[in-house]
Design a protein around this motif. Structure first.
Motif, PDB file in Angstrom:
ATOM      1  N   ASP A 122      41.853  33.662  15.442  1.00 33.27           N
ATOM      2  CA  ASP A 122      41.420  32.983  15.106  1.00 33.27           C
ATOM      3  C   ASP A 122      41.519  32.384  16.072  1.00 33.27           C
ATOM      4  N   ARG A 123      42.399  31.873  16.648  1.00 30.03           N
ATOM      5  CA  ARG A 123      43.077  30.785  17.774  1.00 30.03           C
ATOM      6  C   ARG A 123      43.132  31.512  19.328  1.00 30.03           C
ATOM      7  N   VAL A 124      42.779  29.996  19.676  1.00 29.95           N
ATOM      8  CA  VAL A 124      42.748  30.482  20.942  1.00 29.95           C
ATOM      9  C   VAL A 124      44.128  29.245  22.008  1.00 29.95           C
ATOM     10  N   PHE A 125      44.585  29.822  22.741  1.00 29.11           N
ATOM     11  CA  PHE A 125      46.162  28.630  23.629  1.00 29.11           C
ATOM     12  C   PHE A 125      45.197  29.093  25.102  1.00 29.11           C
ATOM     13  N   PHE A 126      44.407  27.763  25.917  1.00 27.26           N
ATOM     14  CA  PHE A 126      44.395  28.488  27.287  1.00 27.26           C
ATOM     15  C   PHE A 126      45.764  28.125  28.162  1.00 27.26           C
ATOM     16  N   CYS A 127      46.116  28.907  29.259  1.00 26.75           N
ATOM     17  CA  CYS A 127      46.520  28.471  30.182  1.00 26.75           C
ATOM     18  C   CYS A 127      46.029  29.058  31.049  1.00 26.75           C
ATOM     19  N   ASN A 128      46.864  29.092  32.532  1.00 28.55           N
ATOM     20  CA  ASN A 128      46.167  29.514  34.085  1.00 28.55           C
ATOM     21  C   ASN A 128      46.446  30.902  34.555  1.00 28.55           C
ATOM     22  N   SER A 129      47.390  31.848  33.869  1.00 24.80           N
ATOM     23  CA  SER A 129      48.302  33.441  34.296  1.00 24.80           C
ATOM     24  C   SER A 129      48.490  34.437  33.159  1.00 24.80           C
ATOM     25  N   GLY A 130      48.767  35.291  33.373  1.00 24.40           N
ATOM     26  CA  GLY A 130      49.748  35.958  32.492  1.00 24.40           C
ATOM     27  C   GLY A 130      50.700  35.846  32.161  1.00 24.40           C
ATOM     28  N   ALA A 131      51.690  35.502  32.891  1.00 27.60           N
ATOM     29  CA  ALA A 131      52.735  35.229  32.266  1.00 27.60           C
ATOM     30  C   ALA A 131      53.043  33.268  32.212  1.00 27.60           C
ATOM     31  N   GLU A 132      52.118  32.967  32.132  1.00 22.14           N
ATOM     32  CA  GLU A 132      52.412  31.903  31.231  1.00 22.14           C
ATOM     33  C   GLU A 132      51.877  32.236  29.631  1.00 22.14           C
ATOM     34  N   ALA A 133      50.910  32.937  29.549  1.00 23.48           N
ATOM     35  CA  ALA A 133      50.835  33.634  28.250  1.00 23.48           C
ATOM     36  C   ALA A 133      51.846  33.626  27.455  1.00 23.48           C
ATOM     37  N   LEU A 175      46.054  37.547  27.601  1.00 22.85           N
ATOM     38  CA  LEU A 175      45.205  37.856  28.183  1.00 22.85           C
ATOM     39  C   LEU A 175      45.352  36.499  30.019  1.00 22.85           C
ATOM     40  N   ALA A 176      44.832  37.460  30.700  1.00 27.34           N
ATOM     41  CA  ALA A 176      44.717  36.574  32.473  1.00 27.34           C
ATOM     42  C   ALA A 176      44.292  37.579  33.126  1.00 27.34           C
ATOM     43  N   LYS A 177      44.321  37.711  34.361  1.00 26.10           N
ATOM     44  CA  LYS A 177      43.398  38.595  34.931  1.00 26.10           C
ATOM     45  C   LYS A 177      42.226  38.671  34.960  1.00 26.10           C
ATOM     46  N   GLY A 178      41.378  39.842  33.993  1.00 25.01           N
ATOM     47  CA  GLY A 178      40.420  39.333  34.214  1.00 25.01           C
ATOM     48  C   GLY A 178      39.540  38.708  33.286  1.00 25.01           C
ATOM     49  N   LEU A 179      39.782  37.852  33.230  1.00 26.32           N
ATOM     50  CA  LEU A 179      39.232  36.950  31.992  1.00 26.32           C
ATOM     51  C   LEU A 179      38.008  35.790  32.779  1.00 26.32           C
ATOM     52  N   GLY A 180      38.759  35.619  34.468  1.00 28.91           N
ATOM     53  CA  GLY A 180      38.176  34.511  34.567  1.00 28.91           C
ATOM     54  C   GLY A 180      37.673  35.395  35.694  1.00 28.91           C
ATOM     55  N   GLY A 181      37.247  36.953  36.200  1.00 30.43           N
ATOM     56  CA  GLY A 181      36.866  37.528  37.254  1.00 30.43           C
ATOM     57  C   GLY A 181      37.568  37.208  38.788  1.00 30.43           C
ATOM     58  N   GLY A 182      38.571  36.539  39.162  1.00 30.04           N
ATOM     59  CA  GLY A 182      39.283  35.790  39.565  1.00 30.04           C
ATOM     60  C   GLY A 182      39.282  34.875  40.110  1.00 30.04           C
ATOM     61  N   VAL A 183      39.110  33.778  38.919  1.00 33.37           N
ATOM     62  CA  VAL A 183      39.265  32.543  38.722  1.00 33.37           C
ATOM     63  C   VAL A 183      40.859  32.452  37.550  1.00 33.37           C
ATOM     64  N   PRO A 184      41.769  31.689  38.063  1.00 30.40           N
ATOM     65  CA  PRO A 184      42.201  31.923  37.767  1.00 30.40           C
ATOM     66  C   PRO A 184      43.265  30.927  35.572  1.00 30.40           C
ATOM     67  N   VAL A 185      42.828  31.849  35.145  1.00 28.10           N
ATOM     68  CA  VAL A 185      42.587  31.373  33.327  1.00 28.10           C
ATOM     69  C   VAL A 185      43.207  33.032  32.668  1.00 28.10           C
ATOM     70  N   GLY A 186      44.256  32.042  31.946  1.00 25.73           N
ATOM     71  CA  GLY A 186      44.776  32.760  30.883  1.00 25.73           C
ATOM     72  C   GLY A 186      44.974  32.054  29.131  1.00 25.73           C
ATOM     73  N   ALA A 187      45.474  33.377  28.458  1.00 25.47           N
ATOM     74  CA  ALA A 187      44.368  32.680  26.969  1.00 25.47           C
ATOM     75  C   ALA A 187      45.767  33.327  26.253  1.00 25.47           C
ATOM     76  N   VAL A 188      46.148  32.698  24.828  1.00 26.67           N
ATOM     77  CA  VAL A 188      47.163  33.302  24.391  1.00 26.67           C
ATOM     78  C   VAL A 188      45.837  33.211  22.900  1.00 26.67           C
TER      79      VAL A 188
END
Ligand SMILES: Cc1ncc(COP(=O)(O)O)c(C=O)c1O
Length: 410
Positions: free
Chosen positions: A98-109, A253-266
């Protein structure tokens, strides 16, 4: 001197020596292919460790990122931006969340997920004694202090103590041990990868994730699926947990989410997301300056749309099944050297009898980029635009390396 040798000489004296990079310097890519600074071509079966899901320099992703750079790159979370809102909608509409928090990497997520579950128990459920994180032996959750503490492989933790705790480890795919650990009154949450990736591409038996769901519900603990490597289509479904027909409270999530641009999500259910919600008049419980910036979330929007529009989930399923069959063929044709084919979708591994690092190094000398998963597994995690022809080229090279016997790693 080649350009490669020149640059490696600079790298040798300027970098912290934490990595063990293969001795090539990459400069350009297109689809499943890469070229180094001297113009040598490589077939990429690693995709930046399961990141570049659309391949390199995907024309539409590139165009959309360039357009976004020309509009807006960063504004911080003092304000909203259009791309992050669309990305949150794109993720929640394609998942249980239902809800998302965005960050920048897998460790951060995963770090944010740990804060979420801890605070959920303490502030939302009023269970301050529930602080113990339970994780699995052989897991990998990242390199920050909390996430390395949750990583069930001692080699990653050595030398960094005192670590985050309390953390308790149970064997992967052992429901009885998990039930015992989560039944303790101090248990907070369970974190697990739907497929243990860095641990050796280990697919649990069917029903494992469903069993975890039942245990967490029965014990008042939260269930976190670390889909940093298995998410965003890598297994042929959007999320790795879909194969087991269950949903977690939290997914990272992270890795594939940005297709190479750093992005992570909870990604979290409404109920669980309360763990990171600010209280009226209270401090912001968690934040990231870069998290959800317009460039990163534009990348996520493009990746999710292109995977869907181009039917890449079924391509991953088909090409992945083909790759799995070819790897199983290697086990039959080279039984002393290739021991077991593992994996799902385009996350595949071949367990080799000896010298997995040497196999990866020799394949690279022959022009195919592979990586390791654990000590004895050669990992394939190509882009979703990889074709059967690419698979054939990579498997033929691997067969040649195995037939040569184990070379010395370079
Ligand atoms: C399952 C899993 N979780 C977390 C991480 C850490 O991600 P990052 O390197 O982006 O911090 C990884 C990286 O390999 C991973 O495979």
């Amino acid at each position: 001197m080649t350009r490669t040798a020149d640059l490696l000489a600079i790298a040798e004296r300027t970098f912290v020596k934490n990595y063990r990079q293969q001795p090539i310097v990459l400069a350009r890519g297109a689809g499943a292919e890469l070229w180094d600074v001297d113009g040598r071509r490589y077939l990429d079966m690693t995709a930046g460790i399961a990141v570049c899901c659309l391949g390199h320099a995907h024309p539409e992703l590139t165009r959309r990122l360039a357009e976004q750079l020309g509009r807006l790159t960063h504004v911080s979370n003092l304000y909203w931006n259009d791309q992050q809102i669309l990305a949150a909608e794109a993720l929640t509409s394609r998942s249980f969340a239902d809800r998302v928090f965005f960050c920048n990497s897998g460790a951060e997520a995963n770090e944010a997920a740990v804060k979420l579950v801890r605070r959920w128990q303490q502030v939302v459920a009023n269970q301050p004694a529930r602080t113990t994180m339970v994780a699995t032996h052989g897991s990998f959750h990242g390199r920050s202090v909390a996430t390395v503490s949750l990583t069930g492989q001692p080699k990653y933790r050595e030398g960094f103590g005192p670590l985050f705790g309390p953390v308790e480890f149970v064997p992967f795919a052992d429901l009885a041990a998990t039930r015992a650990a989560l039944s303790q009154p101090t248990a907070c949450a369970f974190i697990v990868e739907p497929i243990q990736a860095e641990g050796g591409i280990i697919v649990p038996p069917p029903g494992y994730l469903a069993g975890l769901r039942e245990i967490c519900d029965a014990t008042g603990t939260l269930l976190v699926f670390d889909e940093v490597q298995t998410g965003v289509g890598r297994t042929g479904r959007w999320w790795g947990h879909e194969h087991d027909g269950v949903t977690p409270d939290v997914m990272t999530l992270a890795k594939g989410l940005g297709g190479g641009v750093p992005v992570g999500a909870v990604c979290a259910t409404e109920r669980a997301a309360a763990g990171l919600a600010a209280q009226v008049g209270g401090a912001v419980p968690h934040a990231s300056t870069f998290g959800g910036n317009p460039l990163a979330t534009a990348a996520a929007n493009a990746v999710l749309e292109i995977i869907e529009r181009d039917g890449l989930l079924s391509h991953v399923t088909e090409t992945g099944a083909y790759l799995g069959a070819q790897l199983a063929g290697l086990v039959r044709s080279a039984p002393g050297a290739a021991l077991e084919a593992r994996g799902r979708g385009l996350l595949r591994g071949l367990r080799v009898a000896a010298g997995a690092a040497a196999v990866v190094a020799r394949a690279r000398e022959l022009g195919v980029l592979l990586s390791l998963a654990g000590a004895d597994v050669v990992r394939f995690a190509p882009s979703y635009v990889a074709t059967r022809a690419h698979v054939d080229e990579a498997v033929a090279t691997l067969a040649k390396v195995l037939a040569e016997g184990v070379a010395n790693p370079t």
